[in-house]
Design a protein around this motif. Structure first.
Motif, PDB file in Angstrom:
ATOM      1  N   PHE A 274       0.833  -1.336  -0.110  1.00 21.56           N
ATOM      2  CA  PHE A 274       0.034  -0.003   0.100  1.00 21.56           C
ATOM      3  C   PHE A 274       0.721   1.245   0.068  1.00 21.56           C
ATOM      4  N   CYS A 275       0.500   2.106  -0.767  1.00 26.74           N
ATOM      5  CA  CYS A 275       0.960   3.581  -0.876  1.00 26.74           C
ATOM      6  C   CYS A 275       0.223   4.739  -0.780  1.00 26.74           C
ATOM      7  N   GLU A 276       0.931   5.656  -0.343  1.00 29.96           N
ATOM      8  CA  GLU A 276       0.301   6.983   0.151  1.00 29.96           C
ATOM      9  C   GLU A 276      -0.080   7.961  -1.185  1.00 29.96           C
ATOM     10  N   GLY A 277       0.744   7.711  -2.269  1.00 31.04           N
ATOM     11  CA  GLY A 277       0.755   8.639  -3.377  1.00 31.04           C
ATOM     12  C   GLY A 277       1.742   7.830  -4.291  1.00 31.04           C
ATOM     13  N   LEU A 278       2.086   8.858  -5.359  1.00 28.87           N
ATOM     14  CA  LEU A 278       3.005   8.473  -6.523  1.00 28.87           C
ATOM     15  C   LEU A 278       3.381   9.638  -7.180  1.00 28.87           C
ATOM     16  N   ILE A 279       4.369   9.504  -7.788  1.00 28.57           N
ATOM     17  CA  ILE A 279       5.051  10.658  -8.918  1.00 28.57           C
ATOM     18  C   ILE A 279       4.824  10.129 -10.197  1.00 28.57           C
ATOM     19  N   ALA A 280       4.292  10.965 -10.972  1.00 34.84           N
ATOM     20  CA  ALA A 280       4.154  10.648 -12.651  1.00 34.84           C
ATOM     21  C   ALA A 280       4.561  11.758 -13.344  1.00 34.84           C
ATOM     22  N   ASP A 281       5.032  11.163 -14.451  1.00 30.37           N
ATOM     23  CA  ASP A 281       5.597  12.018 -15.610  1.00 30.37           C
ATOM     24  C   ASP A 281       5.191  11.644 -17.081  1.00 30.37           C
ATOM     25  N   ASP A 282       5.806  12.210 -17.780  1.00 32.81           N
ATOM     26  CA  ASP A 282       5.112  11.783 -19.267  1.00 32.81           C
ATOM     27  C   ASP A 282       3.672  12.356 -19.190  1.00 32.81           C
ATOM     28  N   LEU A 283       3.364  13.448 -18.943  1.00 32.81           N
ATOM     29  CA  LEU A 283       2.087  13.835 -18.735  1.00 32.81           C
ATOM     30  C   LEU A 283       1.419  14.037 -20.064  1.00 32.81           C
ATOM     31  N   VAL A 284       0.121  14.025 -20.147  1.00 25.30           N
ATOM     32  CA  VAL A 284      -0.833  14.718 -21.218  1.00 25.30           C
ATOM     33  C   VAL A 284      -1.994  15.145 -20.725  1.00 25.30           C
ATOM     34  N   TRP A 285      -2.425  16.203 -21.488  1.00 21.44           N
ATOM     35  CA  TRP A 285      -3.254  17.160 -21.058  1.00 21.44           C
ATOM     36  C   TRP A 285      -4.391  17.462 -22.041  1.00 21.44           C
ATOM     37  N   PRO A 286      -5.465  17.760 -21.910  1.00 17.31           N
ATOM     38  CA  PRO A 286      -6.581  17.993 -23.302  1.00 17.31           C
ATOM     39  C   PRO A 286      -6.092  19.191 -23.752  1.00 17.31           C
ATOM     40  N   ALA A 287      -5.827  19.267 -25.147  1.00 17.78           N
ATOM     41  CA  ALA A 287      -5.343  20.376 -25.758  1.00 17.78           C
ATOM     42  C   ALA A 287      -3.925  20.687 -25.348  1.00 17.78           C
ATOM     43  N   ASP A 288      -3.153  20.000 -24.647  1.00 10.94           N
ATOM     44  CA  ASP A 288      -1.923  20.375 -24.024  1.00 10.94           C
ATOM     45  C   ASP A 288      -1.805  21.555 -23.029  1.00 10.94           C
ATOM     46  N   PHE A 289      -3.122  21.577 -22.304  1.00 13.51           N
ATOM     47  CA  PHE A 289      -3.402  22.538 -21.387  1.00 13.51           C
ATOM     48  C   PHE A 289      -2.926  21.928 -19.957  1.00 13.51           C
ATOM     49  N   ASN A 290      -1.595  22.287 -19.541  1.00 14.43           N
ATOM     50  CA  ASN A 290      -1.298  21.971 -18.215  1.00 14.43           C
ATOM     51  C   ASN A 290      -1.863  23.163 -17.099  1.00 14.43           C
ATOM     52  N   PRO A 291      -2.377  22.842 -16.266  1.00 10.71           N
ATOM     53  CA  PRO A 291      -2.819  23.815 -15.410  1.00 10.71           C
ATOM     54  C   PRO A 291      -1.753  24.412 -14.460  1.00 10.71           C
ATOM     55  N   LEU A 292      -0.740  23.916 -14.239  1.00 10.48           N
ATOM     56  CA  LEU A 292       0.422  24.415 -13.549  1.00 10.48           C
ATOM     57  C   LEU A 292       0.030  24.824 -12.340  1.00 10.48           C
ATOM     58  N   LYS A 293      -1.013  24.196 -11.630  1.00  8.85           N
ATOM     59  CA  LYS A 293      -1.152  23.985 -10.260  1.00  8.85           C
ATOM     60  C   LYS A 293      -1.891  23.243  -9.519  1.00  8.85           C
ATOM     61  N   GLU A 294      -2.028  23.277  -8.478  1.00  9.25           N
ATOM     62  CA  GLU A 294      -2.515  22.022  -7.770  1.00  9.25           C
ATOM     63  C   GLU A 294      -4.053  21.980  -7.706  1.00  9.25           C
ATOM     64  N   PHE A 295      -4.858  20.612  -8.097  1.00  7.90           N
ATOM     65  CA  PHE A 295      -5.922  20.418  -7.891  1.00  7.90           C
ATOM     66  C   PHE A 295      -6.413  19.039  -7.374  1.00  7.90           C
ATOM     67  N   ASP A 296      -7.640  19.016  -7.113  1.00  6.21           N
ATOM     68  CA  ASP A 296      -8.262  17.824  -6.790  1.00  6.21           C
ATOM     69  C   ASP A 296      -8.823  16.866  -8.007  1.00  6.21           C
ATOM     70  N   ALA A 297      -8.792  15.730  -8.058  1.00 12.81           N
ATOM     71  CA  ALA A 297      -9.456  14.888  -9.133  1.00 12.81           C
ATOM     72  C   ALA A 297      -9.729  13.339  -8.586  1.00 12.81           C
ATOM     73  N   LEU A 298     -10.386  12.685  -9.192  1.00 10.26           N
ATOM     74  CA  LEU A 298     -10.501  11.345  -9.007  1.00 10.26           C
ATOM     75  C   LEU A 298      -9.145  10.572 -10.008  1.00 10.26           C
ATOM     76  N   VAL A 299      -8.778   9.613  -9.215  1.00  7.80           N
ATOM     77  CA  VAL A 299      -7.552   9.062 -10.021  1.00  7.80           C
ATOM     78  C   VAL A 299      -7.594   7.569 -10.278  1.00  7.80           C
TER      79      VAL A 299
END
Length: 406
Positions: free
Chosen positions: A309-334
């Motif tokens: 069991f893990c508390e979290g993770l680090i992810a890279d090689d990110l993709v965003w709709p229309a390449d729009f990276n919000p560059l800020k923290e946000f909440d979501a379901l994962v």
């Protein structure tokens, strides 16, 4: 925030349907034909039949890549002839080997767990196949597949949805995004998260509003051969797995426990994945699982179920709709794998990677089991994919990564 489902192909539209021979793609083509669309069927040819000594096995399971392709193509051809649908087979084998097969073996040899279906969708089914259709001179209105998902567009811009004003990068758009299917038990949106927004503009998923059982019932009623076909569950048949790695010998190493004690010997890290229990060949008082893989030292760390069991993770090689990276923290379901349930999480930018590009730290609302580097983590807001990336490392309680920025 609300989303609008995009218009489905209508009477007279030229629609290309990716056919596999299975019930979903077959019914997709038939539904569009019955709606008055001008339907063209295409199938990707992946199998080169160039593996020396590969055995003939009548019990081989249906899979995406394997010797069963010839039969699948023949069934697709028969279906299209019976329904007056032009049909083409497009050879993408070379690109498939480079983008999927070579990636698959390289990731396992790096101690990571690949996801060939996501890779195939990005570069082959919605990449090389579409290029092949264009080369045939087919100027289609829509490209459709039998995936259980939906294509939607938000009624607010990306920057507005994240509360960002003055979008300096000029990417304040309303791109097409992937939404989850109505049938949650068959939802395949996770597999589609890396498809670029510009490609999705002409892509539709007609089965997104159907339940799987209803699709099968319709196929049975129409007497389709595909209704009785075994569904493809595997990337490759089990008998083929070792052949994919036959170009290099496996390098045996040690199994160790969480304290570094040697428990036994493994046959090569490419044969294991985080969370695996079966096939370890190590006896213990309680079940042991692969907790981590150390490629540099050629070690496989075994632990108890609680060690996964893990508390979290680090992810890279990110993709965003229309390449729009919000560059800020946000909440979501994962979701950390297709079969996992979505869980609330905080997503925070955490700098750039060594290979370039950004990385994010994801903190789960509750610990998640068997976070496997190499797999995809996908972000959802309001049932719609808003980004995702490749898991590079897991965060265990008390680790240095877990405590930074807190």
């Amino acid at each position: 925030m609300s989303y609008n489902k995009l218009e489905m192909p209508k009477k007279g539209d030229l629609v290309v349907v990716g056919l596999s021979g299975g019930v979903d793609s077959t019914m997709t083509a038939l539904l569009l034909k019955e709606a008055g669309c001008r339907v063209v069927g295409v199938t990707m040819s992946l199998w080169k039949n160039d593996i020396p000594g590969f055995p003939e096995d009548p019990n081989m399971r249906e899979s995406c890549y394997g010797p069963g392709e010839e039969k699948n193509i023949e069934e697709c051809k028969t279906f299209c002839e019976a329904n007056d649908i032009p049909y083409y087979v497009i050879d993408v084998a070379e690109e498939y080997k480079k983008q999927v097969l070579d990636y698959f073996t390289a990731e396992y040899r790096a101690g990571r767990t690949p996801n060939p279906c996501i890779r195939c969708n990005r570069f082959i089914k919605f990449g090389a196949l579409l290029a092949g259709i264009k080369n045939l001179g087919i100027d289609y209105d829509y490209f459709c597949t039998g995936h259980y998902a939906s294509a939607v567009r938000s009624d607010v811009s990306l920057s507005e949805s994240y509360g960002i004003t003055g979008d300096s990068e000029g990417k304040d758009k309303y791109p097409v995004q992937i939404a989850c299917a109505m049938d949650a038990t068959k939802d395949q949106a996770y597999f589609l998260y890396r498809i670029p927004s510009e490609v999705l503009e002409k892509v539709r998923f007609p089965l997104g509003e159907y339940k799987k059982r209803d699709v099968i019932a319709m196929a049975v009623k129409k007497g389709l051969v595909a209704a009785g076909r075994e569904e493809s569950q595997d990337f490759v048949p089990e008998q083929l797995f070792d052949y994919l790695f036959s170009d290099k010998p496996s390098v045996p190493g040690d199994f160790i426990d969480m304290d570094g004690h040697v428990l036994g010997h493994h046959r090569g890290i490419e044969h294991y994945t985080v969370g695996q229990r079966r096939g370890l060949g190590v006896s213990a008082k309680e079940p042991l699982y692969v907790a981590a893989i150390d490629k540099e030292k050629n070690l496989i760390v075994l632990g108890k179920d609680s060690d996964l069991f893990c508390e979290g993770l680090i992810a890279d090689d990110l993709v965003w709709p229309a390449d729009f990276n919000p560059l800020k923290e946000f909440d979501a379901l994962v979701k950390i794998r297709l079969a996992s349930r979505p869980v609330p999480a905080r997503i925070e930018p955490c700098g750039s990677t060594e290979i370039g590009g950004d990385a994010v730290k994801i903190t789960f609302s509750e610990p998640q089991r068997a976070v496997a580097p190499g797999q995809s983590v996908v972000f959802y807001r309001d049932g719609v994919i808003c980004g995702g990336g490749i898991i590079s490392e897991s965060i265990k309680k008390g680790s240095a990564v877990a405590t930074q920025n807190q």
